[in-house]
Design a protein around this motif. Structure first.
Motif, PDB file in Angstrom:
ATOM      1  N   ALA A 116      14.127  47.270 -17.141  1.00  0.00           N
ATOM      2  CA  ALA A 116      13.474  46.065 -17.662  1.00  0.00           C
ATOM      3  C   ALA A 116      14.378  45.315 -18.636  1.00  0.00           C
ATOM      4  O   ALA A 116      14.316  44.093 -18.741  1.00  0.00           O
ATOM      5  CB  ALA A 116      12.155  46.444 -18.350  1.00  0.00           C
ATOM      6  N   SER A 117      15.245  46.047 -19.323  1.00  0.00           N
ATOM      7  CA  SER A 117      16.124  45.426 -20.330  1.00  0.00           C
ATOM      8  C   SER A 117      17.121  44.454 -19.702  1.00  0.00           C
ATOM      9  O   SER A 117      17.747  43.659 -20.410  1.00  0.00           O
ATOM     10  CB  SER A 117      16.883  46.514 -21.092  1.00  0.00           C
ATOM     11  OG  SER A 117      17.649  47.300 -20.195  1.00  0.00           O
ATOM     12  N   GLU A 174      14.811  46.579 -12.567  1.00  0.00           N
ATOM     13  CA  GLU A 174      15.035  47.904 -13.149  1.00  0.00           C
ATOM     14  C   GLU A 174      16.484  47.985 -13.608  1.00  0.00           C
ATOM     15  O   GLU A 174      17.374  47.757 -12.804  1.00  0.00           O
ATOM     16  CB  GLU A 174      14.771  49.012 -12.122  1.00  0.00           C
ATOM     17  CG  GLU A 174      13.346  49.102 -11.630  1.00  0.00           C
ATOM     18  CD  GLU A 174      12.396  49.807 -12.594  1.00  0.00           C
ATOM     19  OE1 GLU A 174      12.865  50.328 -13.630  1.00  0.00           O
ATOM     20  OE2 GLU A 174      11.199  49.807 -12.304  1.00  0.00           O
ATOM     21  N   LEU A 226      16.470  41.904 -18.190  1.00  0.00           N
ATOM     22  CA  LEU A 226      16.011  40.530 -18.426  1.00  0.00           C
ATOM     23  C   LEU A 226      16.668  39.939 -19.678  1.00  0.00           C
ATOM     24  O   LEU A 226      17.014  38.760 -19.704  1.00  0.00           O
ATOM     25  CB  LEU A 226      14.483  40.484 -18.545  1.00  0.00           C
ATOM     26  CG  LEU A 226      13.895  39.070 -18.597  1.00  0.00           C
ATOM     27  CD1 LEU A 226      14.189  38.294 -17.316  1.00  0.00           C
ATOM     28  CD2 LEU A 226      12.398  39.112 -18.857  1.00  0.00           C
TER      29      LEU A 226
END
Lengths: 109, 259
Positions: free
Chosen positions: A45-46, A43, A48
């Motif tokens: 997702a970005s 958290e 990654l």
């Protein structure tokens, strides 16, 4: 030195955590493209994308510690990692890079 | 943020007719937004599946996790959800899937590990009521003496948390292993040799029809959390989910987000 894009794959199941998968390609002694994936939780997702970006361009000789430091530095301090760690990503990358190195050795008479 | 209790919220129940896998993905997304925006009350949603599916986690690689040819041969739809975690193999009637969408205050101050366990305490109680001694196995599994029963995943957005779980009711393990790629590395610290042996479904453990297990779970939730109001999806809510399903969750760009 290898100037073509050599694909490589590495996996590491973090003990008590989740599976981290790395698919990368190597060109000119550096990580040319990389995709980290797995059944972990992140958290936001970005984060990654930040992890992938941090690994791109690093030399194939980068140590696990060097890789982990690069990943940690790229992440916003508020990022929540669950079942994944910078060290785990680094180890999966090292495994992928080791598979490239061994293929190169096999190709050398 | 002050922590709220289950009983502080007026829980709503959504349990409709079977819906397509992509619509389920979209409904989670829309309902998470709506709870975050305060326009939907905290909700328990029980899923009914219109068709078989592989539901991948947000961060999984399509190629690494799914045998696309085998999935196509079996007529199985491959979709990607908004939460992390691992791929689930779904056949209608073979799983019990639910989502809890709640204000994040419900898990305020908890670690992720604590929050996962907390959100499923009612399920552990429900299973005990059916004679199954189950417990939470970090990070995100509900398990029993006989094997794994369920896997959970959470996603957070602004002031809301989505917690969704797929429980194995019955399972075609052979088909699952044809469609999902489960490598040795993943099982390396599990102490079991195969993914199929890790799962022990509710059907064999309870001997009850699926609908009866669901009914008991709903009753447990209702009693433990101070009520559960029967609800339906609003026309606008459903329309937004259908649009999102079509424009995002059904697209190859989303499914192959991590190729």
């Amino acid at each position: 030195m290898n100037t073509t894009n050599t694909p490589a794959h590495g996996e590491y199941k973090i003990p008590g955590g989740k599976l981290v998968v790395v698919d990368l390609s190597v060109a000119d002694g550096r990580i040319a493209a990389v995709q980290v994936s797995g059944d972990f939780f992140l958290e936001p997702a970005s984060a990654l994308d930040d992890i992938d970006a941090a690994l791109k361009g690093l030399p194939v000789s980068a140590s696990q510690e060097h890789l982990a430091t690069a990943v940690t530095a790229a992440l916003d301090p508020d990022t929540q990692m669950f079942g994944i760690s910078a060290e785990g990503v680094a180890l999966a990358v090292r495994r992928a890079l080791a598979s490239v190195a061994s293929e190169d050795q096999e190709a050398t008479p | 943020m002050n922590r709220s209790q289950w009983q502080d919220h007026r829980w709503h129940l959504i349990h409709t007719q079977a819906q397509s896998p992509v619509l389920h993905m979209a409904l989670d997304d829309v309902m998470l937004d709506d709870v975050a925006n305060g326009v939907r009350p905290p909700t328990l949603r029980i899923w009914e599946w219109a068709g078989p599916a592989v539901v991948m986690g947000r961060f999984q690689s399509l190629r690494n996790e799914v045998d696309a040819q085998a999935a196509q041969d079996h007529g199985i739809e491959v979709v990607r959800r908004i939460s992390g975690g691992g791929a689930m193999f779904i056949e209608p009637g073979n799983t019990i899937t639910y989502s809890i969408v709640a204000p994040v205050s419900l898990v305020a101050g908890m670690t992720f590990e604590q929050a996962y366990e907390f959100m499923d305490q009612w399920v552990i109680q429900a299973l005990a009521g059916l004679g199954i001694k189950a417990w939470y196995q970090p990070l995100n599994d509900i398990t029993s003496e006989a094997g794994k029963i369920a896997g959970a995943a959470q996603a957070r957005r602004r002031g809301a948390v989505l917690h969704h779980v797929t429980m194995a009711y019955d399972i075609d393990a052979a088909k699952m292993l044809q469609v999902l790629r489960v490598g040795r590395e993943k099982l390396s610290d599990k102490g079991t040799a195969s993914a199929a042996k890790r799962v022990d479904p509710l059907r064999s453990q309870t001997g009850l029809p699926r609908a009866q297990v669901i009914k008991h779970m709903i009753e447990t939730f209702r009693q433990r959390h101070g009520g559960l109001v029967a609800d339906t999806l609003g026309a606008d809510e459903l329309a937004r989910a259908q649009t999102l399903a079509r424009e995002r969750f059904a697209t190859p760009e989303w499914t192959a987000l991590l190729p």
